[in-house]
Design a protein around this motif. Sequence first.
Motif, PDB file in Angstrom:
ATOM      1  N   PRO A 121      61.376  14.546 -51.701  1.00  9.17           N
ATOM      2  CA  PRO A 121      59.953  14.876 -51.570  1.00  9.17           C
ATOM      3  C   PRO A 121      59.563  15.487 -50.227  1.00  9.17           C
ATOM      4  O   PRO A 121      58.436  15.942 -50.067  1.00  9.17           O
ATOM      5  CB  PRO A 121      59.279  13.515 -51.749  1.00  9.17           C
ATOM      6  N   ILE A 122      60.469  15.468 -49.242  1.00  7.99           N
ATOM      7  CA  ILE A 122      60.194  16.001 -47.910  1.00  7.99           C
ATOM      8  C   ILE A 122      61.379  16.856 -47.482  1.00  7.99           C
ATOM      9  O   ILE A 122      62.375  16.968 -48.186  1.00  7.99           O
ATOM     10  CB  ILE A 122      59.961  14.872 -46.888  1.00  7.99           C
ATOM     11  N   TYR A 123      61.248  17.480 -46.309  1.00  9.99           N
ATOM     12  CA  TYR A 123      62.330  18.328 -45.830  1.00  9.99           C
ATOM     13  C   TYR A 123      63.576  17.515 -45.472  1.00  9.99           C
ATOM     14  O   TYR A 123      64.686  17.905 -45.814  1.00  9.99           O
ATOM     15  CB  TYR A 123      61.863  19.143 -44.616  1.00  9.99           C
ATOM     16  N   ARG A 124      63.394  16.403 -44.767  1.00 10.35           N
ATOM     17  CA  ARG A 124      64.556  15.589 -44.438  1.00 10.35           C
ATOM     18  C   ARG A 124      64.122  14.224 -43.928  1.00 10.35           C
ATOM     19  O   ARG A 124      62.957  14.011 -43.570  1.00 10.35           O
ATOM     20  CB  ARG A 124      65.449  16.271 -43.387  1.00 10.35           C
ATOM     21  N   THR A 125      65.085  13.308 -43.909  1.00 10.66           N
ATOM     22  CA  THR A 125      64.900  12.001 -43.286  1.00 10.66           C
ATOM     23  C   THR A 125      65.625  11.993 -41.940  1.00 10.66           C
ATOM     24  O   THR A 125      66.332  12.945 -41.589  1.00 10.66           O
ATOM     25  CB  THR A 125      65.458  10.891 -44.191  1.00 10.66           C
ATOM     26  N   TYR A 126      65.475  10.881 -41.202  1.00 13.11           N
ATOM     27  CA  TYR A 126      66.018  10.795 -39.842  1.00 13.11           C
ATOM     28  C   TYR A 126      66.765   9.479 -39.647  1.00 13.11           C
ATOM     29  O   TYR A 126      66.677   8.835 -38.593  1.00 13.11           O
ATOM     30  CB  TYR A 126      64.884  10.947 -38.822  1.00 13.11           C
ATOM     31  N   VAL A 127      67.529   9.109 -40.654  1.00 13.66           N
ATOM     32  CA  VAL A 127      68.324   7.881 -40.600  1.00 13.66           C
ATOM     33  C   VAL A 127      69.446   8.053 -39.578  1.00 13.66           C
ATOM     34  O   VAL A 127      70.114   9.094 -39.525  1.00 13.66           O
ATOM     35  CB  VAL A 127      68.910   7.571 -41.991  1.00 13.66           C
ATOM     36  N   ARG A 128      69.656   7.040 -38.772  1.00 12.99           N
ATOM     37  CA  ARG A 128      70.787   7.016 -37.846  1.00 12.99           C
ATOM     38  C   ARG A 128      71.199   5.560 -37.655  1.00 12.99           C
ATOM     39  O   ARG A 128      70.424   4.652 -37.987  1.00 12.99           O
ATOM     40  CB  ARG A 128      70.446   7.681 -36.515  1.00 12.99           C
ATOM     41  N   PRO A 129      72.399   5.311 -37.169  1.00 15.55           N
ATOM     42  CA  PRO A 129      72.861   3.927 -37.031  1.00 15.55           C
ATOM     43  C   PRO A 129      71.859   3.059 -36.280  1.00 15.55           C
ATOM     44  O   PRO A 129      71.399   3.418 -35.187  1.00 15.55           O
ATOM     45  CB  PRO A 129      74.173   4.078 -36.251  1.00 15.55           C
ATOM     46  N   GLY A 130      71.502   1.949 -36.891  1.00 15.51           N
ATOM     47  CA  GLY A 130      70.557   1.035 -36.278  1.00 15.51           C
ATOM     48  C   GLY A 130      69.107   1.448 -36.420  1.00 15.51           C
ATOM     49  O   GLY A 130      68.215   0.783 -35.872  1.00 15.51           O
ATOM     50  N   HIS A 131      68.859   2.530 -37.129  1.00 18.11           N
ATOM     51  CA  HIS A 131      67.473   2.994 -37.258  1.00 18.11           C
ATOM     52  C   HIS A 131      67.255   3.584 -38.650  1.00 18.11           C
ATOM     53  O   HIS A 131      67.651   4.710 -38.926  1.00 18.11           O
ATOM     54  CB  HIS A 131      67.160   4.048 -36.200  1.00 18.11           C
ATOM     55  N   VAL A 132      66.629   2.810 -39.510  1.00 16.61           N
ATOM     56  CA  VAL A 132      66.197   3.291 -40.825  1.00 16.61           C
ATOM     57  C   VAL A 132      64.725   2.920 -40.953  1.00 16.61           C
ATOM     58  O   VAL A 132      64.392   1.747 -41.162  1.00 16.61           O
ATOM     59  CB  VAL A 132      67.012   2.654 -41.970  1.00 16.61           C
ATOM     60  N   SER A 133      63.851   3.900 -40.790  1.00 21.36           N
ATOM     61  CA  SER A 133      62.419   3.603 -40.828  1.00 21.36           C
ATOM     62  C   SER A 133      61.985   3.275 -42.247  1.00 21.36           C
ATOM     63  O   SER A 133      62.641   3.657 -43.231  1.00 21.36           O
ATOM     64  CB  SER A 133      61.620   4.797 -40.306  1.00 21.36           C
ATOM     65  N   GLU A 134      60.853   2.581 -42.347  1.00 22.44           N
ATOM     66  CA  GLU A 134      60.317   2.266 -43.666  1.00 22.44           C
ATOM     67  C   GLU A 134      59.941   3.532 -44.419  1.00 22.44           C
ATOM     68  O   GLU A 134      60.088   3.616 -45.640  1.00 22.44           O
ATOM     69  CB  GLU A 134      59.104   1.342 -43.530  1.00 22.44           C
ATOM     70  N   ALA A 135      59.453   4.534 -43.700  1.00 23.71           N
ATOM     71  CA  ALA A 135      59.102   5.795 -44.350  1.00 23.71           C
ATOM     72  C   ALA A 135      60.335   6.453 -44.946  1.00 23.71           C
ATOM     73  O   ALA A 135      60.335   6.895 -46.105  1.00 23.71           O
ATOM     74  CB  ALA A 135      58.419   6.727 -43.353  1.00 23.71           C
ATOM     75  N   ASP A 136      61.430   6.524 -44.169  1.00 28.15           N
ATOM     76  CA  ASP A 136      62.661   7.132 -44.682  1.00 28.15           C
ATOM     77  C   ASP A 136      63.195   6.358 -45.872  1.00 28.15           C
ATOM     78  O   ASP A 136      63.697   6.943 -46.847  1.00 28.15           O
ATOM     79  CB  ASP A 136      63.714   7.202 -43.576  1.00 28.15           C
ATOM     80  N   ARG A 137      63.090   5.054 -45.812  1.00 26.16           N
ATOM     81  CA  ARG A 137      63.546   4.230 -46.934  1.00 26.16           C
ATOM     82  C   ARG A 137      62.744   4.570 -48.197  1.00 26.16           C
ATOM     83  O   ARG A 137      63.306   4.694 -49.276  1.00 26.16           O
ATOM     84  CB  ARG A 137      63.428   2.748 -46.589  1.00 26.16           C
ATOM     85  N   ARG A 138      61.429   4.730 -48.052  1.00 25.23           N
ATOM     86  CA  ARG A 138      60.594   5.078 -49.206  1.00 25.23           C
ATOM     87  C   ARG A 138      60.987   6.428 -49.788  1.00 25.23           C
ATOM     88  O   ARG A 138      61.055   6.585 -51.009  1.00 25.23           O
ATOM     89  CB  ARG A 138      59.114   5.108 -48.808  1.00 25.23           C
ATOM     90  N   TYR A 139      61.239   7.424 -48.920  1.00 24.02           N
ATOM     91  CA  TYR A 139      61.586   8.753 -49.415  1.00 24.02           C
ATOM     92  C   TYR A 139      62.927   8.735 -50.152  1.00 24.02           C
ATOM     93  O   TYR A 139      63.091   9.379 -51.197  1.00 24.02           O
ATOM     94  CB  TYR A 139      61.636   9.759 -48.257  1.00 24.02           C
ATOM     95  N   ILE A 140      63.891   8.018 -49.607  1.00 29.19           N
ATOM     96  CA  ILE A 140      65.204   7.930 -50.250  1.00 29.19           C
ATOM     97  C   ILE A 140      65.095   7.154 -51.561  1.00 29.19           C
ATOM     98  O   ILE A 140      65.673   7.567 -52.591  1.00 29.19           O
ATOM     99  CB  ILE A 140      66.222   7.284 -49.294  1.00 29.19           C
ATOM    100  N   ASP A 141      64.348   6.053 -51.539  1.00 33.01           N
ATOM    101  CA  ASP A 141      64.132   5.291 -52.780  1.00 33.01           C
ATOM    102  C   ASP A 141      63.535   6.200 -53.857  1.00 33.01           C
ATOM    103  O   ASP A 141      63.967   6.179 -55.019  1.00 33.01           O
ATOM    104  CB  ASP A 141      63.181   4.120 -52.532  1.00 33.01           C
ATOM    105  N   TRP A 142      62.542   6.976 -53.481  1.00 32.85           N
ATOM    106  CA  TRP A 142      61.840   7.823 -54.457  1.00 32.85           C
ATOM    107  C   TRP A 142      62.762   8.911 -54.986  1.00 32.85           C
ATOM    108  O   TRP A 142      62.820   9.159 -56.206  1.00 32.85           O
ATOM    109  CB  TRP A 142      60.607   8.456 -53.810  1.00 32.85           C
ATOM    110  N   ALA A 143      63.486   9.583 -54.083  1.00 29.78           N
ATOM    111  CA  ALA A 143      64.342  10.693 -54.505  1.00 29.78           C
ATOM    112  C   ALA A 143      65.451  10.213 -55.426  1.00 29.78           C
ATOM    113  O   ALA A 143      65.697  10.799 -56.492  1.00 29.78           O
ATOM    114  CB  ALA A 143      64.935  11.398 -53.287  1.00 29.78           C
ATOM    115  N   VAL A 144      66.127   9.146 -55.030  1.00 25.98           N
ATOM    116  CA  VAL A 144      67.230   8.630 -55.850  1.00 25.98           C
ATOM    117  C   VAL A 144      66.681   8.070 -57.159  1.00 25.98           C
ATOM    118  O   VAL A 144      67.233   8.317 -58.239  1.00 25.98           O
ATOM    119  CB  VAL A 144      68.034   7.558 -55.092  1.00 25.98           C
TER     120      VAL A 144
END
Length: 958
Positions: A482-505
Motif C-alpha cells: 500500500p506504500i512505497y516502502r517500509t523501513y524495517v531494520r534489525p531491532g527496529h520494526v515500527s507499528e506502522a511498518d508492521r501494519r503495512y506488511i500485515d495488510w500487503a501479505v
Amino acid sequence: MRVPRATYRVQVSGGFRFEDVKGLAPYLARLGVSDLYSSPYTKARPGSTHGYDVVDHNELNPEIGTPGEYEEMVRALHEGGMGQVLDIVPNHVGVGSENERWTDVLEHGPASENASFFDIDWYPINRPELRGKVLLPVLGDHYRATLENGELVLRFDRDEGSFSVFFYDHRFPVDPKTYPEILESLPLPEGEAETMELESLATAFGNLPGRDETGEERVGERMRDSAVNEARLARLCGSSSEVLGAVERRVEGLNGNVGEPESFEGLHRLLEEQAYRLAYWRVASDEINYRRFFAINDLAGIRQEDQPVFEATHELVLGLLRDGKINGLRIDHPDGLYDPAGYFEDLQDAASEALRKGEGEPPAYVVVEKILAAHERLPEDWPVSGTVGYEFMNLLNGLFVDASGEEGIDRAYRRFTGRATTFEDLLYASKKIAMRDELASELNVLSRRLLRIAEGFAGRRQYDFTLHVVRDTITEVVARFPIYRTYVRPGHVSEADRRYIDWAVGSAKKRTTAPDTSSYDFLHEVLLLEEEGPAEYRRAVEAFVGKFQQYTGPVMAKGMEDTSLYIHNRLPSLNEVGGEPERFGVSVAAFHIENAERARRWPGAMLSTSTHDTKRGEDVRARINVLSEMPSLWRENLLRWGRANRTRRRVVEDHPAPSRNDEYLLYATLLGAWPLEGLDGLDEEGLEDFRGRIRAYMEKAIKEAGTHTSWTNANEEYEGAISHFVDALLTPSENDLFLQEFLPFARGVARLGALNSLSQTLLKLTVPGVPDVYQGNELWDFSLVDPDNRRPVDYGMRKKLLDGLEGMDPAGLADGVTSMLEEGEWQDGRPKLYLTWRALGLRRERPALFSEGEYVPLGVSGEGADHLVAFARVLGDEAAVVVAPRLVASLADDSGALRLRPESLASISVELPAGLAGTGLTDVLTGELVAVEEREGASTVRADELLRGFPVALLASR
C-alpha cells in the motif's frame, strides 16, 4: 538550524547557469524569498538538463559555470540576504565513460578500488557466466549481430598506453591483465630491444593480480602495476614507430571484416575475458545485475550504507555547508537507499561536525523527497525537517475538487471512454506489468535469495517451496503493497511498518488461487525479521529485507506514477505524484487537521504546488478542478466534441486512434494548458508552439500508459494518428466546429481556474511550513510534465511587472488592485505576482508569526460557508487572518473579471479569534482597514466586505 522563510526553485543547466542565477538574485530578494532552492549542480553527464545523472559528487558541473562564477552567484545571494538549499543525489550516479569510478570498475571488476561503491551482484546465483562480471545492456541488437556488423571497435590510446572497446560513443576499458591477448606474437624482429621490451610488458600485464584477488594488498598492487605498465607501453610506442605500427595492425586485425564472421573471433575472445558482458538493451529487465534508479540502465545505485562511499560522495556538499555557501539540503529519492534512517543520521552527524555544532545544538536543515500515501506518516525518528511537500500539494489541490461532483464526473468518464476499471485494480495490474517487463531481474534476485533462506543452511531443510512459488508470492505481495516502502531494520520494526506488511501479505494471501499459502506466512515472518536461526542465516534474512524494501519503491513508482496516472483519466488534476486519484475532494475540516498536525510535528517541511516532477503545473490543475463543479456541462461538451472530431480519428489495428481514453485526456489537457493570450484564438506562431507542446505531451502520455504504444515497443502508426489528431484539432478552419465550441467554454474555465490559483497560492504562503515557488510560477504558468515545465522562464517580463507593482501608490492601493483584476488585465499574471509579493513581504516582516505562530481554524457561518477556508496565525499580540474561497463556480461574477459576486457572499461571516476583539486589522492586499462586527460577544467580518477588493484576503494586526 536556519530554516528558510520561503524558497524559490530553479532548474540550473547549460542553458541557465550560475551567472544567470546571479542576475536573478536581486529580483528574488525583492519578491521576498529567503532561499534559492537549486536543482543539482554537481558534475553530471554532458548535456544533462536536470542534474540527476551526476558522475562526480565532488565537482561543480562545468557546463553550469566555473568555480569563480559559482562564488559570484553565492555572493549575490548573500548580498540580497538570501541563503541556498541544494538538491543532492545520494542514491545513484550516471554511468558511462564520464564516470571515472564506473570506468574503473569495468576495467578491474571486483578487484577495482571502487567495486564496493556500486550495488553490483558480482556472483549471481542463477547466472554462473556472470560471475565476476557486470552485465551492460547497451547494444542496439543482439551481441553477435552487433559484433559481426563491426559496431564493436577495439582502439589503442597511444598516449595512455591503454586499450578500449567502443560502441559508438560508449567506451569500455579492457582489463590490463588481458593485454597479452593483444600484445603477444606481434610480427616484430626477434632480439631487438623494442621487441624484448614489448615481450616483457606482455608478461608483466599477464602477471597482474587477477580480478578475483580482492584483498587490499593485491588490489593496490594491481592498480599500481597497471598504471606503471601502461605508462611503459605508451613510452615504447612513442619511441618506436615499428612497435606502434605492429600494435595498430594487431588492433585492426582484431576488429574483423564485415561479411567474414570468423574474423571477429579474436575480438570476441578478448571481450569474453573482460569484467563486463555487453548485451542487447532489451535483456536488462531480466538479467541486469546492478541496482538501477528505477528501470533506467544508465543510472546505477550506489551503496551509501558503506561509510567510505558516504564520505567519498559528500566532501563537496559538506564543505559548502561549512563555508555557508549553502544552508540546507534536499535529498533526492531517499527510498532508494538501503537504510534511509542510517543515512540521515550519518548526514546530520557529518553536517554537525562541518558546522562545528555543539552537542544538542540543531543540525542542518534537511528535507526529503519522500512520497507519502494519504494514510502514511513520515517516520518521526528521521533527523530531518520534513518532506518536499507532495502530500501538501495533493491535500491543497483536493480543496478545490467538489466532492459532490464525483458521481457526475464518473458518469462523464464512463460514458465517453467506456472504462469501468477501479484505480485499485489498475494499479495492481500495472505493478505486476512493471515487475514482469522492467524490473524482472531484481525480482529474480529476490526470489533466489528467499528460496535460499527457505531451504535453510548447512543441509537443514525448512520448506519445500519451488522457485516458481517463491517468485509468485513476492510478486503478489509487492503488487498489493500500500506504500512505497517500509523501513524495517534489525531491532527496529515500527507499528506502522508492521501494519503495512500485515495488510500487503494478508491481501495477497486472501486473493491468491494457490492451493498452499504457507509461502505467504513465511514471507511475512521474514519481512518482520521474525525468522530465527544462526548468525549467517539472520544476516541473509536482513539482507533480503533490505533489498526487498529497495524494490517495492521502484515498482510502485513505475506502476503508479509512470503508468496508472496516465491511464485513469477521469479527473486528471488528481493524477499527481503522491496523489490518490480515487480520493475525490478534501474537506475544509480535513485541511485544517493536516495543517495543525504539520505545525506540531514538521513545522519546517516544504510546501510545494509545482515541482520539476509534477505531472502538470499548479495552474493547469486549478483549471481542471473546475470540471468537478460542472460535471454535466463537461459531459455534454465531451460528447459534442467527440462527434465534431470523429472524422479526424484514424483506425489502427481495428481500433480508433486516439482511443477514447486518450481523447478524453487530450480535451482535459487542452482546457488546462490553453494559453491565456489565445482564449479568443491564437495566431499562427502561437498555435504552432502550442501544437508542438501538446504533441510532445501526448506522445509521452501514451508511451507512459503503455496501452497502445510504449517506450520499448513503439507503435509508430498509433503515435502518428495521435499527432495527426492534435494537429487537426489545433488548425482552425471556417467549418471548425470544435474550436468554435471549445474556446468559449475554455474562457470560463480559465477564469475560474485563475480564482482557484489565487486561493491555493495564498494558502500555500501562509499555512505552517516553508512555501516554495517553482521557477516562473509567480505568474500564471500552464506547463505540463517535464520537459515542458523546464522551458526557459521570461524573467525580464517578471522583473518589469514587479517594478510596476512596487511603484503603486500606497494611498491608492485599492484602486490599483481593482484595475489589475479587470477583464483583459488579469491575464498577464499580475494578480498572482502581486499576491505572492505581498504575502512573502508579510512573512519577511513578521517571520516568527509564520514560523512559530499557532494555527487557528476560524469558524465560518451562513449559507455557502463551506465555500470559504479561513484560519489565523497567532503569536502573542500578533496575528494574520487568511480567507480564501473554494469551489468558486457559483460565486464568480459573469463580467470576465477576477471577482466574486457580493450577493453570493452576503450571508457568510468569518469569526475572528477571541484575542483579536477590538484589534485593528488591515488587509495587506488592498491596504484597507477591515470592519469588525461584534455579534453576541464574538468578533466577525462579513465575507462580502472582506472579498470586495480582491478575491482572497490576508489581514494583519496592526
